[in-house]
Scaffold this motif. Structure first.
Motif, PDB file in Angstrom:
ATOM      1  N   ILE A 103      -3.090  97.723  65.868  1.00  0.00           N
ATOM      2  CA  ILE A 103      -3.365  97.277  67.234  1.00  0.00           C
ATOM      3  C   ILE A 103      -4.591  97.945  67.843  1.00  0.00           C
ATOM      4  O   ILE A 103      -5.014  97.555  68.929  1.00  0.00           O
ATOM      5  N   ASP A 104      -5.201  98.940  67.206  1.00  0.00           N
ATOM      6  CA  ASP A 104      -6.286  99.667  67.842  1.00  0.00           C
ATOM      7  C   ASP A 104      -7.448  98.754  68.208  1.00  0.00           C
ATOM      8  O   ASP A 104      -7.920  98.751  69.341  1.00  0.00           O
ATOM      9  N   ALA A 105      -7.942  97.978  67.249  1.00  0.00           N
ATOM     10  CA  ALA A 105      -9.048  97.066  67.538  1.00  0.00           C
ATOM     11  C   ALA A 105      -8.613  95.981  68.514  1.00  0.00           C
ATOM     12  O   ALA A 105      -9.398  95.556  69.369  1.00  0.00           O
ATOM     13  N   ARG A 106      -7.381  95.541  68.419  1.00  0.00           N
ATOM     14  CA  ARG A 106      -6.887  94.509  69.341  1.00  0.00           C
ATOM     15  C   ARG A 106      -6.790  95.044  70.766  1.00  0.00           C
ATOM     16  O   ARG A 106      -7.049  94.322  71.736  1.00  0.00           O
ATOM     17  N   VAL A 107      -6.393  96.308  70.898  1.00  0.00           N
ATOM     18  CA  VAL A 107      -6.349  96.927  72.228  1.00  0.00           C
ATOM     19  C   VAL A 107      -7.732  96.928  72.859  1.00  0.00           C
ATOM     20  O   VAL A 107      -7.905  96.577  74.037  1.00  0.00           O
ATOM     21  N   LEU A 108      -8.734  97.325  72.112  1.00  0.00           N
ATOM     22  CA  LEU A 108     -10.091  97.364  72.640  1.00  0.00           C
ATOM     23  C   LEU A 108     -10.597  95.965  72.974  1.00  0.00           C
ATOM     24  O   LEU A 108     -11.304  95.785  73.979  1.00  0.00           O
ATOM     25  N   ALA A 109     -10.256  94.976  72.167  1.00  0.00           N
ATOM     26  CA  ALA A 109     -10.707  93.613  72.437  1.00  0.00           C
ATOM     27  C   ALA A 109     -10.083  93.066  73.721  1.00  0.00           C
ATOM     28  O   ALA A 109     -10.678  92.218  74.393  1.00  0.00           O
ATOM     29  N   ARG A 110      -8.886  93.515  74.051  1.00  0.00           N
ATOM     30  CA  ARG A 110      -8.213  93.036  75.276  1.00  0.00           C
ATOM     31  C   ARG A 110      -8.512  93.902  76.496  1.00  0.00           C
ATOM     32  O   ARG A 110      -8.092  93.568  77.600  1.00  0.00           O
ATOM     33  N   MET A 111      -9.211  95.000  76.312  1.00  0.00           N
ATOM     34  CA  MET A 111      -9.435  95.928  77.420  1.00  0.00           C
ATOM     35  C   MET A 111     -10.086  95.291  78.644  1.00  0.00           C
ATOM     36  O   MET A 111      -9.706  95.587  79.785  1.00  0.00           O
ATOM     37  N   PRO A 112     -11.094  94.400  78.507  1.00  0.00           N
ATOM     38  CA  PRO A 112     -11.691  93.801  79.706  1.00  0.00           C
ATOM     39  C   PRO A 112     -10.692  93.015  80.559  1.00  0.00           C
ATOM     40  O   PRO A 112     -10.939  92.780  81.746  1.00  0.00           O
ATOM     41  N   GLN A 113      -9.560  92.592  79.965  1.00  0.00           N
ATOM     42  CA  GLN A 113      -8.581  91.824  80.726  1.00  0.00           C
ATOM     43  C   GLN A 113      -7.769  92.705  81.677  1.00  0.00           C
ATOM     44  O   GLN A 113      -7.214  92.207  82.655  1.00  0.00           O
ATOM     45  N   VAL A 114      -7.695  93.991  81.379  1.00  0.00           N
ATOM     46  CA  VAL A 114      -6.846  94.877  82.188  1.00  0.00           C
ATOM     47  C   VAL A 114      -7.631  95.946  82.920  1.00  0.00           C
ATOM     48  O   VAL A 114      -7.078  96.642  83.768  1.00  0.00           O
ATOM     49  N   ASP A 115      -8.900  96.090  82.598  1.00  0.00           N
ATOM     50  CA  ASP A 115      -9.714  97.131  83.235  1.00  0.00           C
ATOM     51  C   ASP A 115     -10.956  96.489  83.831  1.00  0.00           C
ATOM     52  O   ASP A 115     -11.867  96.080  83.099  1.00  0.00           O
ATOM     53  N   ASP A 116     -10.981  96.397  85.156  1.00  0.00           N
ATOM     54  CA  ASP A 116     -12.133  95.792  85.821  1.00  0.00           C
ATOM     55  C   ASP A 116     -13.186  96.829  86.191  1.00  0.00           C
ATOM     56  O   ASP A 116     -14.128  96.533  86.922  1.00  0.00           O
ATOM     57  N   ALA A 117     -13.012  98.068  85.699  1.00  0.00           N
ATOM     58  CA  ALA A 117     -13.961  99.139  86.014  1.00  0.00           C
ATOM     59  C   ALA A 117     -14.834  99.491  84.812  1.00  0.00           C
ATOM     60  O   ALA A 117     -15.470 100.546  84.802  1.00  0.00           O
ATOM     61  N   LEU A 118     -14.860  98.626  83.813  1.00  0.00           N
ATOM     62  CA  LEU A 118     -15.704  98.900  82.656  1.00  0.00           C
ATOM     63  C   LEU A 118     -17.179  98.865  83.054  1.00  0.00           C
ATOM     64  O   LEU A 118     -17.597  97.992  83.817  1.00  0.00           O
ATOM     65  N   ARG A 119     -17.927  99.827  82.548  1.00  0.00           N
ATOM     66  CA  ARG A 119     -19.351  99.891  82.864  1.00  0.00           C
ATOM     67  C   ARG A 119     -20.176  99.511  81.639  1.00  0.00           C
ATOM     68  O   ARG A 119     -19.867  99.906  80.527  1.00  0.00           O
ATOM     69  N   VAL A 120     -21.224  98.768  81.889  1.00  0.00           N
ATOM     70  CA  VAL A 120     -22.124  98.372  80.807  1.00  0.00           C
ATOM     71  C   VAL A 120     -22.837  99.616  80.280  1.00  0.00           C
ATOM     72  O   VAL A 120     -23.270 100.481  81.046  1.00  0.00           O
ATOM     73  N   TYR A 121     -22.915  99.696  78.976  1.00  0.00           N
ATOM     74  CA  TYR A 121     -23.574 100.843  78.355  1.00  0.00           C
ATOM     75  C   TYR A 121     -24.781 100.355  77.566  1.00  0.00           C
ATOM     76  O   TYR A 121     -24.713  99.367  76.837  1.00  0.00           O
ATOM     77  N   THR A 122     -25.873 101.059  77.722  1.00  0.00           N
ATOM     78  CA  THR A 122     -27.103 100.746  76.999  1.00  0.00           C
ATOM     79  C   THR A 122     -27.483 101.931  76.128  1.00  0.00           C
ATOM     80  O   THR A 122     -27.409 103.088  76.575  1.00  0.00           O
ATOM     81  N   LEU A 123     -27.885 101.666  74.911  1.00  0.00           N
ATOM     82  CA  LEU A 123     -28.297 102.746  74.016  1.00  0.00           C
ATOM     83  C   LEU A 123     -29.451 103.532  74.637  1.00  0.00           C
ATOM     84  O   LEU A 123     -30.467 102.943  75.036  1.00  0.00           O
ATOM     85  N   PRO A 124     -29.325 104.852  74.732  1.00  0.00           N
ATOM     86  CA  PRO A 124     -30.402 105.647  75.334  1.00  0.00           C
ATOM     87  C   PRO A 124     -31.527 105.878  74.337  1.00  0.00           C
ATOM     88  O   PRO A 124     -31.317 105.824  73.117  1.00  0.00           O
ATOM     89  N   PRO A 125     -32.729 106.165  74.822  1.00  0.00           N
ATOM     90  CA  PRO A 125     -33.807 106.576  73.916  1.00  0.00           C
ATOM     91  C   PRO A 125     -33.426 107.877  73.210  1.00  0.00           C
ATOM     92  O   PRO A 125     -32.578 108.635  73.691  1.00  0.00           O
TER      93      PRO A 125
END
Length: 480
Positions: A103-125
């Motif tokens: 379920i680990d990968a499935r949990v992460l795939a469903r995370m946007p459905q339950v967490d509206d505080a996710l922040r976009v991440y961009t690879l840093p230099p």
């Protein structure tokens, strides 16, 4: 979220699992090799030519491997990082209501459905990533040095009762110098007090007291303690501490260099309490402020805001959330400890919380650190240097701000009385420390001159960068 979401559980020694979800439905799950080629091919196959969201767990550097693989795959994607605590909470829920352990990968795939505080991440230099890793490593070295110092303290408590209080109560540089020269307590007891004082830069009276405690311990433990082996234990421990200090110094020099390269004229350095190391921590951990909607969002990220446990009309606020990176809270705490001695408004806040509300030093410092975040927000967002102001918001000079802050200090006697009261000790009949003068922003000409002279003396020997080697613990931090 209607966009397909790819959740990846990156394996270190085993294969990685990739799950694709649309809304709450899992489209597919598959295993892919945990190699650069395998991960890149896995992302391409999972995206299938679509724009996707990628959710990874912030565990060690696994998120970085996945982020680079997604970038190398050439897919149109938005990256999100999820804290380990959030992923674990959702994982526990699924384990209680599903019959599979996969379920680990499935949990992460469903995370946007339950967490509206996710922040976009961009690879840093690369330099920004290096700066972040350097400040985190330095933080770990400081923690390790603190543990070594505590080990020395613990050893001295039983091996030489009374010696540590006689030396000032802490494992100071002077005490370390004395123990390095005389790790055998019997030799320390025979040393000349004047030589001990010169070695540690102590007054003669303190050196005589340390010599006397060493002599008492040597006589008390004779026949019960092998002082030669005890000396070897102290020598090895002190060498470990010296090695950590040397490594920390190297890291601090590199942190200052990288920070200066990335931010040649950083206005953060104009904030009291913020030096090159603290500014490096803030820049490396916080990153760009554009990813925060407002100041409240940034404060929540630092973990210095109280937890909310409200229901209906009842509002309950508890200890600080500690939701953000610990290294960031540590940096803000140390910066605030210096800033309150310079910024009049922060000095007044600290005094009010200590004297009027009976808060502990740590609780008051957490509140000051939270207010300092607001100053950091203003300086960075407005791209301007820090402005010194009095209690009424009028512009003043740095020396005038220091003079006002000095008048708002909590004197040691009041601090001791408040501490005894919190511990349930006897209360004295003396009245509470009087309030600061009402016209504190405009002291008399004589007082202003005296305070400015005192502040000038302090400025000559005091750096606005806090004692960055000091340990920090937020366990006792509570709500303001």
């Amino acid at each position: 979220m209607d966009t397909p979401v790819i959740g990846i559980d990156l394996g270190v020694t085993a294969a990685s699992e990739v799950a694709v979800a649309t809304a709450s439905a899992i489209e597919s799950t598959r295993k892919v090799p945990s190699t650069p080629e395998g991960l890149v091919a896995g992302f391409r196959r999972a995206a299938a030519g679509r724009a996707v969201a990628v959710v990874v767990e912030s565990t060690a550097m696994a998120w970085f491997v996945a982020a680079v693989a997604a970038a190398r795959a050439g897919i149109v994607h938005t990256m999100y990082r999820v804290s380990g605590a959030k992923a674990a909470a959702l994982r526990n829920f699924y384990r209680a209501h599903t019959k599979t352990d996969r379920i680990d990968a499935r949990v992460l795939a469903r995370m946007p459905q339950v967490d509206d505080a996710l922040r976009v991440y961009t690879l840093p230099p690369a330099p920004e990533l290096a700066l972040k890793r350097l400040v985190v490593l330095r933080h770990k070295l400081v923690g390790e040095a603190t543990r070594i110092s505590n080990r020395i303290r613990s050893t001295l408590h039983w091996a030489a009762p009374g010696l540590l209080p006689a030396a000032g109560g802490s494992v100071s540089a002077g005490l370390v110098a004395v123990l390095n020269r005389w790790p055998d307590l019997r030799n320390l007891a025979r040393a000349r007090a004047a030589t001990i004082a010169a070695t540690a830069s102590w007054p003669l009276e303190r050196a005589e007291a340390v010599k006397a405690r060493a002599a008492e311990s040597a006589a008390f433990y004779e026949g019960f303690v092998d002082f030669a082996d005890l000396a070897l234990e102290l020598e090895v421990t002190l060498e470990h501490l010296a090695c950590l200090d040397a490594q920390r110094t190297r890291l601090e020099a590199r942190i200052a260099t990288v920070h200066a390269q990335l931010h040649p004229a950083d206005h953060l350095l104009s904030i009291p309490g913020v030096g090159p190391v603290i500014a490096g921590v803030i820049r490396a951990i916080v990153g760009t402020l554009d990813r925060f909607a407002n100041l409240a969002s940034l404060r929540a990220y630092t973990g210095l805001v109280p937890r909310e446990n409200s229901s209906g009309d009842a509002r309950r606020r508890g200890r600080i959330s500690k939701a953000g990176p610990s290294v960031l809270r540590w940096a803000l705490y140390l910066a605030a400890d210096t800033a309150r001695q310079w910024d009049p408004a922060l000095a007044a806040l600290y005094r009010r919380l200590m004297v009027e509300r009976g808060r502990t030093h740590t609780q008051a410092m957490c509140a000051v650190a939270s207010h300092l975040v607001g100053r950091i927000w203003a300086v960075v967002r407005q791209d301007r240097p820090y402005e010194w102001r009095d209690l009424e918001g009028n512009p003043i000079t740095r020396e005038q701000a220091r003079a006002i802050a000095l008048t708002l200090r909590v004197d040691p006697e009041t601090r001791a009385r408040l501490s005894a009261r919190r511990k349930g000790g006897p209360r004295t009949s003396r009245a509470r420390q009087p309030e600061a003068p009402q016209d504190i922003t405009q002291p008399s000409e004589v007082n202003l001159i005296e305070l400015a002279l005192e502040a000038a003396k302090v400025l000559d020997r005091t750096s606005l960068d806090p004692p960055i080697g000091r340990p920090y613990s937020s366990e006792a931090c509570k709500r303001e």
